[in-house]
Design a protein around this motif. Structure first.
Motif, PDB file in Angstrom:
ATOM      1  N   MET A 110       0.861  -1.167   0.000  1.00 39.27           N
ATOM      2  CA  MET A 110       0.000   0.000   0.000  1.00 39.27           C
ATOM      3  C   MET A 110       0.907   1.229   0.000  1.00 39.27           C
ATOM      4  O   MET A 110       1.742   1.383   0.880  1.00 39.27           O
ATOM      5  N   SER A 111       0.750   2.062  -1.014  1.00 42.38           N
ATOM      6  CA  SER A 111       1.580   3.264  -1.124  1.00 42.38           C
ATOM      7  C   SER A 111       0.699   4.501  -1.015  1.00 42.38           C
ATOM      8  O   SER A 111      -0.268   4.645  -1.768  1.00 42.38           O
ATOM      9  N   ASP A 112       1.052   5.363  -0.085  1.00 45.35           N
ATOM     10  CA  ASP A 112       0.337   6.623   0.093  1.00 45.35           C
ATOM     11  C   ASP A 112       1.203   7.759  -0.427  1.00 45.35           C
ATOM     12  O   ASP A 112       2.362   7.877  -0.030  1.00 45.35           O
ATOM     13  N   PHE A 113       0.634   8.566  -1.310  1.00 46.17           N
ATOM     14  CA  PHE A 113       1.307   9.777  -1.783  1.00 46.17           C
ATOM     15  C   PHE A 113       0.412  10.951  -1.408  1.00 46.17           C
ATOM     16  O   PHE A 113      -0.713  11.050  -1.893  1.00 46.17           O
ATOM     17  N   ILE A 114       0.914  11.806  -0.538  1.00 44.79           N
ATOM     18  CA  ILE A 114       0.118  12.938  -0.070  1.00 44.79           C
ATOM     19  C   ILE A 114       0.803  14.218  -0.507  1.00 44.79           C
ATOM     20  O   ILE A 114       2.006  14.377  -0.304  1.00 44.79           O
TER      21      ILE A 114
END
Length: 155
Positions: A110-114
Motif C-alpha cells: 500500500m503506497s500513500d502519496f500525499i
C-alpha cells in the motif's frame, strides 16, 4: 507540482489480499477507529461503510486544539488498484491523497502519496516544516498500522 507543495510518501506492506486492504483503506468506520485520538467524526456525505467513486465525506476533528472540518471527494477510483481523495473544503490550501495498491511476493503493498499546500504564506510553510509534516506523517502511519492489523488478523 510546484515546490510550495509538501509531499509525503509512505509504503506499508501487508500480508493480506489486495481487495481486503483496498476496502479497509476506503472504509469510513476504519478511519474513525484509527483517528479516535483527534475525536474525528464523519458528519456529512458518506458517513459509514465504503466510500465510492464521486462520493464525498466531511470529517470534523480536533487538531492542534482546534476543531476543523475537511470535506473530500473521491474523484478517481480503480478497484483494487488505486483511489484518490482530494479536499473540496478545509483548512489546507490544497490537499490530495493518492492511495496505490499492488501485490509483491504474495503481499499487498500500500503506497500513500500525499501532496498538500498550507495557507498563511510563510507562516504556514514554517509551521509545516516544524510541526505539520511530522504530524501528518504519523497520522497516516497510525492509520496504516490499524489497516495492517485488521487485514492480517481479521476479527
Amino acid at each position: 507540482l510546484d515546490n510550495s507543495m509538501t509531499k509525503i510518501q509512505i509504503t506499508t506492506r501487508i500480508n493480506a489480499p489486495i481487495e481486503t486492504v483496498f476496502n479497509l483503506s476506503r472504509n469510513i468506520d476504519i478511519h474513525l477507529l484509527s483517528t479516535h485520538q483527534t475525536n474525528e467524526k464523519a458528519i456529512a456525505g458518506r458517513t459509514s461503510g465504503l466510500i465510492e467513486l464521486n462520493e464525498t465525506v466531511t470529517w470534523r476533528g480536533k487538531h492542534f486544539g482546534i476543531y476543523q472540518t475537511h470535506k473530500s471527494i473521491i474523484p478517481e477510483m480503480d478497484f483494487p488498484i488505486y483511489f484518490i481523495d482530494e479536499m473540496l473544503e478545509g483548512t489546507f490550501k490544497s490537499f490530495r491523497h493518492e492511495h496505490y495498491f499492488s501485490v509483491e511476493n504474495g503481499k499487498t503493498v500500500m503506497s500513500d502519496f500525499i501532496n498538500y499546500e498550507t495557507p498563511f504564506g510563510v507562516f504556514g510553510k514554517l509551521f509545516d516544516k516544524i510541526i505539520l509534516k511530522k504530524y501528518m506523517t504519523s497520522f497516516i502511519q497510525k492509520r496504516n498500522q490499524i489497516i495492517k492489523e485488521l487485514a492480517e488478523q481479521p476479527k
